[in-house]
Design a protein around this motif. Structure first.
Motif, PDB file in Angstrom:
ATOM      1  N   ASN A  40       0.856  -1.175   0.000  1.00  0.00           N
ATOM      2  CA  ASN A  40       0.000   0.000   0.000  1.00  0.00           C
ATOM      3  C   ASN A  40       0.897   1.232   0.000  1.00  0.00           C
ATOM      4  O   ASN A  40       1.668   1.444   0.935  1.00  0.00           O
ATOM      5  CB  ASN A  40      -0.886  -0.021   1.252  1.00  0.00           C
ATOM      6  N   ALA A  41       0.815   2.025  -1.060  1.00  0.00           N
ATOM      7  CA  ALA A  41       1.588   3.275  -1.122  1.00  0.00           C
ATOM      8  C   ALA A  41       0.792   4.337  -0.372  1.00  0.00           C
ATOM      9  O   ALA A  41      -0.235   4.798  -0.845  1.00  0.00           O
ATOM     10  CB  ALA A  41       1.810   3.686  -2.575  1.00  0.00           C
ATOM     11  N   PHE A  42       1.283   4.708   0.821  1.00  0.00           N
ATOM     12  CA  PHE A  42       0.510   5.618   1.672  1.00  0.00           C
ATOM     13  C   PHE A  42       1.138   7.009   1.720  1.00  0.00           C
ATOM     14  O   PHE A  42       2.347   7.180   1.525  1.00  0.00           O
ATOM     15  CB  PHE A  42       0.385   5.051   3.092  1.00  0.00           C
ATOM     16  N   SER A  43       0.278   7.984   1.988  1.00  0.00           N
ATOM     17  CA  SER A  43       0.695   9.363   2.263  1.00  0.00           C
ATOM     18  C   SER A  43      -0.088   9.803   3.486  1.00  0.00           C
ATOM     19  O   SER A  43      -1.312   9.882   3.436  1.00  0.00           O
ATOM     20  CB  SER A  43       0.358  10.287   1.093  1.00  0.00           C
ATOM     21  N   LEU A  44       0.605  10.068   4.574  1.00  0.00           N
ATOM     22  CA  LEU A  44      -0.077  10.480   5.798  1.00  0.00           C
ATOM     23  C   LEU A  44      -0.168  11.999   5.856  1.00  0.00           C
ATOM     24  O   LEU A  44       0.844  12.697   5.823  1.00  0.00           O
ATOM     25  CB  LEU A  44       0.665   9.966   7.032  1.00  0.00           C
ATOM     26  N   PHE A  45      -1.412  12.472   5.928  1.00  0.00           N
ATOM     27  CA  PHE A  45      -1.693  13.909   6.044  1.00  0.00           C
ATOM     28  C   PHE A  45      -2.352  14.174   7.392  1.00  0.00           C
ATOM     29  O   PHE A  45      -3.083  13.315   7.901  1.00  0.00           O
ATOM     30  CB  PHE A  45      -2.678  14.359   4.951  1.00  0.00           C
ATOM     31  N   PRO A  46      -2.149  15.395   7.951  1.00  0.00           N
ATOM     32  CA  PRO A  46      -2.944  15.773   9.123  1.00  0.00           C
ATOM     33  C   PRO A  46      -4.425  15.677   8.764  1.00  0.00           C
ATOM     34  O   PRO A  46      -4.814  15.986   7.632  1.00  0.00           O
ATOM     35  CB  PRO A  46      -2.535  17.229   9.383  1.00  0.00           C
ATOM     36  N   ALA A  47      -5.253  15.244   9.734  1.00  0.00           N
ATOM     37  CA  ALA A  47      -6.668  14.980   9.444  1.00  0.00           C
ATOM     38  C   ALA A  47      -7.358  16.181   8.813  1.00  0.00           C
ATOM     39  O   ALA A  47      -8.212  16.020   7.936  1.00  0.00           O
ATOM     40  CB  ALA A  47      -7.384  14.554  10.726  1.00  0.00           C
ATOM     41  N   ASP A  48      -6.995  17.404   9.226  1.00  0.00           N
ATOM     42  CA  ASP A  48      -7.713  18.574   8.698  1.00  0.00           C
ATOM     43  C   ASP A  48      -7.263  18.962   7.282  1.00  0.00           C
ATOM     44  O   ASP A  48      -7.803  19.898   6.705  1.00  0.00           O
ATOM     45  CB  ASP A  48      -7.609  19.769   9.664  1.00  0.00           C
ATOM     46  N   ALA A  49      -6.312  18.244   6.715  1.00  0.00           N
ATOM     47  CA  ALA A  49      -5.865  18.530   5.345  1.00  0.00           C
ATOM     48  C   ALA A  49      -6.693  17.781   4.301  1.00  0.00           C
ATOM     49  O   ALA A  49      -6.529  18.014   3.101  1.00  0.00           O
ATOM     50  CB  ALA A  49      -4.392  18.160   5.191  1.00  0.00           C
ATOM     51  N   VAL A  50      -7.565  16.883   4.764  1.00  0.00           N
ATOM     52  CA  VAL A  50      -8.347  16.059   3.840  1.00  0.00           C
ATOM     53  C   VAL A  50      -9.824  16.412   4.001  1.00  0.00           C
ATOM     54  O   VAL A  50     -10.368  16.330   5.110  1.00  0.00           O
ATOM     55  CB  VAL A  50      -8.124  14.552   4.121  1.00  0.00           C
ATOM     56  N   LYS A  51     -10.453  16.846   2.906  1.00  0.00           N
ATOM     57  CA  LYS A  51     -11.865  17.269   2.959  1.00  0.00           C
ATOM     58  C   LYS A  51     -12.664  16.516   1.900  1.00  0.00           C
ATOM     59  O   LYS A  51     -12.292  16.526   0.728  1.00  0.00           O
ATOM     60  CB  LYS A  51     -11.985  18.773   2.647  1.00  0.00           C
ATOM     61  N   VAL A  52     -13.777  15.926   2.330  1.00  0.00           N
ATOM     62  CA  VAL A  52     -14.684  15.294   1.372  1.00  0.00           C
ATOM     63  C   VAL A  52     -15.483  16.396   0.704  1.00  0.00           C
ATOM     64  O   VAL A  52     -16.036  17.281   1.368  1.00  0.00           O
ATOM     65  CB  VAL A  52     -15.615  14.291   2.087  1.00  0.00           C
ATOM     66  N   THR A  53     -15.535  16.371  -0.631  1.00  0.00           N
ATOM     67  CA  THR A  53     -16.210  17.441  -1.376  1.00  0.00           C
ATOM     68  C   THR A  53     -17.463  16.954  -2.101  1.00  0.00           C
ATOM     69  O   THR A  53     -18.207  17.750  -2.658  1.00  0.00           O
ATOM     70  CB  THR A  53     -15.241  18.065  -2.410  1.00  0.00           C
TER      71      THR A  53
END
Ligand code: ZN
Ligand code: ZN
Length: 140
Positions: A40-53
């Protein structure tokens, strides 16, 4: 700048902003059996950097463990991202976000590998110590 991502059928859309805190390749049994793929190629972002649109009510969540809320599209079954609430991070899957550059710096859970990857990057037995792991490394 935000990069746009979507599930396989496009019903669920999301955006990722800023830079990933860490990118790598996960070999853990949970990631690989969920994905049906050897890594699994993962990229960990802070939770507030990801927004469902879009398509938020079409997102299903599967928690095998409390530490990983695996999000998928209820229509196509495509994987969207995984919440890691205990770390305050979201694992964004590289190929779901076409504009995201993936420059892995580590391999994690290499003790569980089904595919050896000889790329010269550090191979952590589980996780680096700063992410709560043993910090032990293994040969490629
Ligand atoms: Zn979908
Ligand atoms: Zn994993």
């Amino acid at each position: 700048m935000a990069e746009k991502g979507a599930c396989f059928c496009g019903t669920v859309t999301f955006e990722v902003s800023g830079d990933a805190q860490v990118q790598g390749i996960c070999h853990c049994t949970d990631c690989t059996t969920w994905a049906g793929a050897p890594v699994n190629a993962f990229s960990l972002f802070p939770a507030d950097a990801v927004k469902v649109t879009g398509g938020e009510d079409n997102i299903g969540t599967y928690n095998k463990t409390p530490g990983s809320g695996r999000k998928f599209c209820k229509t196509c079954g495509g994987h969207i991202f995984t919440d890691h609430p205990e770390m305050g991070m979201v694992d964004v899957y590289h190929n779901g976000v076409p504009g995201l550059t993936h420059n892995p710096s580590v391999h994690v859970f290499y003790a569980e590998k089904t595919l050896a990857i000889k790329d010269g990057l550090p191979k952590f037995k589980d996780m680096p110590s700063e992410f709560g792991g043993s910090g032990d490394t293994l040969p490629e």
